[in-house]
Design a protein around this motif. Structure first.
Motif, PDB file in Angstrom:
ATOM      1  N   SER A  54       0.831  -1.191   0.000  1.00 29.73           N
ATOM      2  CA  SER A  54       0.000   0.000   0.000  1.00 29.73           C
ATOM      3  C   SER A  54       0.869   1.246   0.000  1.00 29.73           C
ATOM      4  CB  SER A  54      -0.898  -0.013   1.243  1.00 29.73           C
ATOM      5  OG  SER A  54      -1.697   1.125   1.309  1.00 29.73           O
ATOM      6  N   MET A  55       0.471   2.230  -0.803  1.00 36.12           N
ATOM      7  CA  MET A  55       1.146   3.521  -0.845  1.00 36.12           C
ATOM      8  C   MET A  55       0.134   4.571  -0.390  1.00 36.12           C
ATOM      9  SD  MET A  55       3.998   5.261  -2.231  1.00 36.12           S
ATOM     10  CE  MET A  55       4.538   4.273  -3.587  1.00 36.12           C
ATOM     11  N   ILE A  56       0.507   5.352   0.616  1.00 38.89           N
ATOM     12  CA  ILE A  56      -0.338   6.447   1.091  1.00 38.89           C
ATOM     13  C   ILE A  56       0.036   7.674   0.261  1.00 38.89           C
ATOM     14  CG2 ILE A  56      -1.034   7.868   3.064  1.00 38.89           C
ATOM     15  CD1 ILE A  56      -1.716   4.860   3.340  1.00 38.89           C
ATOM     16  N   LYS A  57      -0.911   8.168  -0.538  1.00 40.88           N
ATOM     17  CA  LYS A  57      -0.578   9.226  -1.505  1.00 40.88           C
ATOM     18  C   LYS A  57      -0.229  10.565  -0.866  1.00 40.88           C
ATOM     19  CE  LYS A  57      -5.469   9.728  -2.570  1.00 40.88           C
ATOM     20  NZ  LYS A  57      -6.477   9.485  -3.578  1.00 40.88           N
ATOM     21  N   GLU A  58      -0.786  10.889   0.305  1.00 40.14           N
ATOM     22  CA  GLU A  58      -0.490  12.192   0.919  1.00 40.14           C
ATOM     23  C   GLU A  58       0.944  12.299   1.426  1.00 40.14           C
ATOM     24  OE1 GLU A  58      -4.905  11.665   1.328  1.00 40.14           O
ATOM     25  OE2 GLU A  58      -3.182  10.392   1.695  1.00 40.14           O
ATOM     26  N   ASN A  59       1.540  11.196   1.857  1.00 41.80           N
ATOM     27  CA  ASN A  59       2.894  11.283   2.408  1.00 41.80           C
ATOM     28  C   ASN A  59       3.896  10.353   1.733  1.00 41.80           C
ATOM     29  OD1 ASN A  59       2.258   8.773   3.425  1.00 41.80           O
ATOM     30  ND2 ASN A  59       2.201   9.425   5.563  1.00 41.80           N
ATOM     31  N   ASN A  60       3.484   9.714   0.643  1.00 42.10           N
ATOM     32  CA  ASN A  60       4.375   8.825  -0.114  1.00 42.10           C
ATOM     33  C   ASN A  60       5.028   7.779   0.784  1.00 42.10           C
ATOM     34  OD1 ASN A  60       4.098   9.950  -2.805  1.00 42.10           O
ATOM     35  ND2 ASN A  60       5.022  11.768  -1.893  1.00 42.10           N
ATOM     36  N   SER A  61       4.227   7.146   1.610  1.00 48.15           N
ATOM     37  CA  SER A  61       4.705   6.080   2.481  1.00 48.15           C
ATOM     38  C   SER A  61       4.291   4.740   1.875  1.00 48.15           C
ATOM     39  CB  SER A  61       4.095   6.236   3.879  1.00 48.15           C
ATOM     40  OG  SER A  61       4.474   5.153   4.696  1.00 48.15           O
ATOM     41  N   LEU A  62       5.264   3.862   1.678  1.00 47.38           N
ATOM     42  CA  LEU A  62       5.028   2.545   1.096  1.00 47.38           C
ATOM     43  C   LEU A  62       5.181   1.493   2.181  1.00 47.38           C
ATOM     44  CD1 LEU A  62       4.808   0.525  -1.330  1.00 47.38           C
ATOM     45  CD2 LEU A  62       7.305   0.680  -1.468  1.00 47.38           C
ATOM     46  N   THR A  63       4.198   0.614   2.307  1.00 46.28           N
ATOM     47  CA  THR A  63       4.273  -0.480   3.277  1.00 46.28           C
ATOM     48  C   THR A  63       3.944  -1.795   2.583  1.00 46.28           C
ATOM     49  OG1 THR A  63       3.595   0.993   5.066  1.00 46.28           O
ATOM     50  CG2 THR A  63       3.416  -1.365   5.487  1.00 46.28           C
TER      51      THR A  63
END
Length: 189
Positions: A54-63
């Protein structure tokens, strides 16, 4: 700055459940198109359950996450995370080295291995301040797919929160090839 083990606990207890709960339990993931595995202290472990990228678009965090079992009281888990330090830097393909948190300039890279036995959890973190080395390599990334490799040495966290550099897990030959979900922080699960 947040200590590495606190940051990773945040990932484990905030992001991992959101990935797991967002999956439709009635919808099986095609095992042929989803791979997450690694060699841990010389033994191949396949993380075939509760897979997610999953990539969180607001903070460009990939998990990236996976477990060996659906049994929440007895399983092994892997969690990989790459976060943009300045929140607006995209995560392209390339190598992301695990460095001490204070040395991270563009990306904060973390990995963890978790063993849950009888409901009790043991954690091995990629703590570069204690053990050097490790990386996550993204070979392919699109809006719907991610593929790459990883390796790290996990350092055991004692019950008091201190790190035990004598209790290590060597994670090598890690590979992932997963569907990628890009979502917003406030998107419904």
């Amino acid at each position: 700055m947040m200590k590495p083990f606190l940051f990773t606990k945040f990932l484990l207890f905030f992001l991992l459940p959101s990935l797991v709960w967002s999956q439709n339990s009635g919808q099986a993931l095609d095992k042929g198109s989803a791979i997450l595995e690694a060699t841990l202290n010389g033994k191949l472990i396949k993380f075939e359950r509760k897979l997610g990228a999953s990539m969180i678009k607001e903070n460009n965090s990939l998990t990236i996450t996976g477990q060996t079992s659906d049994d929440i009281f007895n399983a092994q888990s892997i969690v990989l995370n790459i976060s943009s330090v300045n929140l607006d830097t995209k995560i392209p393909k390339g190598e992301y080295k695990i460095v001490p948190e204070d040395d991270a300039t563009t990306y904060l890279v973390r990995a963890e291995y978790v063993v849950i036995s009888g409901g009790n959890s043991s954690y091995w973190w990629s703590n570069a301040a204690v053990v050097k080395g490790g990386s996550i390599i993204i070979e392919e990334i699109s809006d719907t797919h991610i593929k790459g490799k990883f390796s790290f040495t996990g350092v055991f966290e004692n019950e008091d929160g201190s790190m035990n550099a004598k209790n290590l897990v060597k994670v090598t030959k890690g590979v992932f090839d997963l569907p990628l979900k890009i979502r917003g922080v406030l998107d419904p699960q």
